[in-house]
Write a protein that holds these residues in place. Structure first.
Motif, mmCIF file in Angstrom:
data_model
loop_
_atom_site.group_PDB
_atom_site.id
_atom_site.type_symbol
_atom_site.label_atom_id
_atom_site.label_comp_id
_atom_site.label_asym_id
_atom_site.label_seq_id
_atom_site.Cartn_x
_atom_site.Cartn_y
_atom_site.Cartn_z
ATOM 1 N N LEU A 40 0.850 -1.190 0.000
ATOM 2 C CA LEU A 40 0.000 0.000 0.000
ATOM 3 C C LEU A 40 0.886 1.242 0.000
ATOM 4 C CD1 LEU A 40 -3.102 0.092 0.029
ATOM 5 C CD2 LEU A 40 -2.993 0.579 2.477
ATOM 6 N N SER A 41 0.611 2.155 -0.933
ATOM 7 C CA SER A 41 1.366 3.401 -0.994
ATOM 8 C C SER A 41 0.964 4.324 0.167
ATOM 9 C CB SER A 41 1.119 4.113 -2.323
ATOM 10 O OG SER A 41 -0.213 4.584 -2.385
ATOM 11 N N LYS A 42 1.694 5.396 0.327
ATOM 12 C CA LYS A 42 1.439 6.350 1.411
ATOM 13 C C LYS A 42 0.038 6.928 1.344
ATOM 14 C CE LYS A 42 3.515 10.448 3.570
ATOM 15 N NZ LYS A 42 4.644 11.433 3.484
ATOM 16 N N ASP A 43 -0.460 7.086 0.113
ATOM 17 C CA ASP A 43 -1.801 7.642 -0.056
ATOM 18 C C ASP A 43 -2.858 6.552 -0.279
ATOM 19 O OD1 ASP A 43 -0.470 7.173 -2.451
ATOM 20 O OD2 ASP A 43 -1.491 8.770 -3.546
ATOM 21 N N GLY A 44 -2.520 5.314 0.116
ATOM 22 C CA GLY A 44 -3.534 4.263 0.179
ATOM 23 C C GLY A 44 -3.873 3.569 -1.118
ATOM 24 N N VAL A 45 -2.948 3.533 -2.080
ATOM 25 C CA VAL A 45 -3.191 2.850 -3.359
ATOM 26 C C VAL A 45 -2.452 1.502 -3.359
ATOM 27 C CG1 VAL A 45 -2.957 2.974 -5.860
ATOM 28 C CG2 VAL A 45 -3.390 5.062 -4.542
ATOM 29 N N PRO A 46 -3.149 0.392 -3.651
ATOM 30 C CA PRO A 46 -2.471 -0.905 -3.745
ATOM 31 C C PRO A 46 -1.542 -0.927 -4.955
ATOM 32 C CG PRO A 46 -4.834 -1.206 -3.407
ATOM 33 C CD PRO A 46 -4.613 0.232 -3.765
ATOM 34 N N VAL A 47 -0.249 -1.137 -4.695
ATOM 35 C CA VAL A 47 0.762 -1.172 -5.752
ATOM 36 C C VAL A 47 1.500 -2.501 -5.707
ATOM 37 C CG1 VAL A 47 1.059 1.320 -5.884
ATOM 38 C CG2 VAL A 47 2.430 0.006 -4.259
ATOM 39 N N LEU A 48 2.166 -2.832 -6.814
ATOM 40 C CA LEU A 48 2.733 -4.160 -6.964
ATOM 41 C C LEU A 48 4.249 -4.142 -6.832
ATOM 42 C CD1 LEU A 48 0.445 -5.361 -9.856
ATOM 43 C CD2 LEU A 48 0.071 -5.430 -7.397
ATOM 44 N N MET A 49 4.720 -4.863 -5.817
ATOM 45 C CA MET A 49 6.145 -4.967 -5.514
ATOM 46 C C MET A 49 6.273 -6.134 -4.547
ATOM 47 S SD MET A 49 9.247 -3.484 -5.871
ATOM 48 C CE MET A 49 8.677 -1.999 -6.700
ATOM 49 N N THR A 53 10.462 -2.632 0.364
ATOM 50 C CA THR A 53 11.202 -1.465 -0.114
ATOM 51 C C THR A 53 11.323 -1.540 -1.631
ATOM 52 O OG1 THR A 53 13.415 -2.479 -0.045
ATOM 53 C CG2 THR A 53 12.568 -1.517 2.009
ATOM 54 N N ILE A 54 11.678 -0.397 -2.232
ATOM 55 C CA ILE A 54 11.831 -0.339 -3.686
ATOM 56 C C ILE A 54 13.285 -0.503 -4.108
ATOM 57 C CG2 ILE A 54 9.786 1.121 -3.907
ATOM 58 C CD1 ILE A 54 11.679 3.518 -4.342
ATOM 59 N N ASP A 55 14.174 -0.758 -3.157
ATOM 60 C CA ASP A 55 15.621 -0.756 -3.411
ATOM 61 C C ASP A 55 16.038 -1.754 -4.495
ATOM 62 O OD1 ASP A 55 15.034 0.515 -0.966
ATOM 63 O OD2 ASP A 55 17.023 0.103 -0.169
ATOM 64 N N ARG A 56 15.546 -2.987 -4.432
ATOM 65 C CA ARG A 56 16.017 -4.053 -5.324
ATOM 66 C C ARG A 56 15.507 -3.887 -6.754
ATOM 67 N NH1 ARG A 56 14.030 -9.161 -6.729
ATOM 68 N NH2 ARG A 56 12.280 -8.943 -5.270
ATOM 69 N N MET A 57 14.306 -3.371 -6.903
ATOM 70 C CA MET A 57 13.665 -3.400 -8.218
ATOM 71 C C MET A 57 13.620 -2.059 -8.945
ATOM 72 S SD MET A 57 13.031 -6.470 -8.902
ATOM 73 C CE MET A 57 12.219 -6.072 -10.441
ATOM 74 N N THR A 58 14.000 -0.981 -8.297
ATOM 75 C CA THR A 58 13.911 0.321 -8.962
ATOM 76 C C THR A 58 15.227 1.080 -8.817
ATOM 77 O OG1 THR A 58 13.223 1.777 -7.137
ATOM 78 C CG2 THR A 58 11.523 0.383 -8.122
ATOM 79 N N ASP A 59 15.266 2.265 -9.400
ATOM 80 C CA ASP A 59 16.432 3.135 -9.261
ATOM 81 C C ASP A 59 16.308 4.053 -8.049
ATOM 82 O OD1 ASP A 59 14.381 4.716 -10.198
ATOM 83 O OD2 ASP A 59 15.496 5.560 -11.879
ATOM 84 N N GLY A 60 15.348 3.761 -7.174
ATOM 85 C CA GLY A 60 15.175 4.538 -5.956
ATOM 86 C C GLY A 60 15.451 3.719 -4.713
ATOM 87 N N GLN A 61 15.216 4.302 -3.571
ATOM 88 C CA GLN A 61 15.413 3.640 -2.294
ATOM 89 C C GLN A 61 14.292 4.031 -1.347
ATOM 90 O OE1 GLN A 61 19.438 4.858 -1.136
ATOM 91 N NE2 GLN A 61 20.177 2.806 -1.626
ATOM 92 N N GLY A 62 14.035 3.165 -0.379
ATOM 93 C CA GLY A 62 13.063 3.483 0.655
ATOM 94 C C GLY A 62 11.895 2.514 0.689
ATOM 95 N N TRP A 63 11.040 2.713 1.663
ATOM 96 C CA TRP A 63 9.868 1.859 1.874
ATOM 97 C C TRP A 63 8.738 2.279 0.942
ATOM 98 C CZ3 TRP A 63 9.571 -2.047 5.685
ATOM 99 C CH2 TRP A 63 10.705 -2.161 6.489
ATOM 100 N N VAL A 64 8.042 1.295 0.416
ATOM 101 C CA VAL A 64 6.875 1.570 -0.430
ATOM 102 C C VAL A 64 5.898 2.475 0.298
ATOM 103 C CG1 VAL A 64 4.882 0.553 -1.578
ATOM 104 C CG2 VAL A 64 7.091 -0.605 -1.709
ATOM 105 N N LYS A 65 5.664 2.202 1.563
ATOM 106 C CA LYS A 65 4.647 2.917 2.334
ATOM 107 C C LYS A 65 4.984 4.385 2.579
ATOM 108 C CE LYS A 65 6.449 1.691 6.943
ATOM 109 N NZ LYS A 65 6.648 3.072 7.411
ATOM 110 N N ASP A 66 6.218 4.762 2.305
ATOM 111 C CA ASP A 66 6.633 6.150 2.543
ATOM 112 C C ASP A 66 6.484 7.034 1.315
ATOM 113 O OD1 ASP A 66 7.246 5.606 5.177
ATOM 114 O OD2 ASP A 66 9.364 5.195 4.780
#
Length: 236
Positions: A40-49, A53-66
């Protein structure tokens, strides 16, 4: 020829996992089932990961929920893809594949995850094509309290007969466990109880040969083309 099997996160050996291109590849190869992972994203949208965290799969870092959905969309997955929403994936799979939505709930990491996912299932008119599963069995209990209609499943590491009465109580139909724990006795127990048994991973020949002894068992695979080749040799 349709391939009775579960494409794990799409086709992760060839495409970035949990992306629309990965799901499309699974469909194009003829797989009947698709598995995907929901946060769940910070604004409450179900997202797929898969990871929290987004570290392994994207060019960003941090928790999905943030991150809000808009912020998550700024990160690249692979060369040029973005993190998809559950709604986008379900609309792709609609009338094409059965979808295993795994809730990546960890205690109370995502308050409202179950309610929001259920809303998306109804919005996309996909209740009859989806089953919800999780390692967090409290999350599955909550989902049953929210809906009498939704199909449910449990994920566990090994095999235990103790789970059967619990599944009957909450009317959960699907049960996932590792291939190593698959036995004649456990398959028979699940068949008697009306439970659809699923095993993972089924990537190697010994894993396929073991699971293929039981036609009722659904196999979860990362190596879709390898699995398809073994499946066609065995069942065509």
């Amino acid at each position: 020829m349709k391939i009775r099997g579960v494409a794990h996160r799409g086709y992760p050996l060839r495409y970035p996992e949990n992306t629309l291109s990965s799901y499309k590849a699974a469909y194009d190869l003829g797989f009947t089932h698709l598995e995907l992972d929901v946060h769940l994203s910070k604004d409450g949208v179900p997202v797929l990961m898969h990871d929290p965290t987004i570290d392994r799969m994207t060019d960003g870092q941090g928790w999905v929920k943030d991150y809000t959905l808009e912020e998550l969309r700024q990160f690249r997955v692979g060369r040029d893809e973005t993190i998809p929403t559950l709604e986008e994936a379900l609309l792709f799979a609609k009338d094409k594949m059965t979808v295993n939505v795994e809730l990546k709930q960890y205690g109370e990491l995502y308050p409202g995850l179950e309610e929001t996912v259920l809303e998306i299932l109804k919005k996309t008119d996909m209740l009859d094509q989806v089953y919800i599963s999780s390692f967090d069995h409290y999350s599955i209990v909550k989902m049953r309290k929210l809906s009498d209609e939704v199909e449910l499943g449990l994920i566990q590491w090994g095999a235990t007969p103790a789970v059967v009465p619990f599944m009957e109580e909450i009317r959960a139909r699907y049960l996932s466990l590792r291939t190593e724990y698959l036995t004649d006795e456990y398959v028979k127990l699940c068949e008697r109880s009306g439970i659809q048994l699923m095993v993972w991973p089924v990537n190697l020949k010994w894993q396929f040969d073991k699971a293929a002894r039981y036609p009722s068992v659904l196999c979860v695979t990362d190596d879709l083309e390898g699995f398809k080749e073994m499946y066609q040799e065995r069942f065509q």
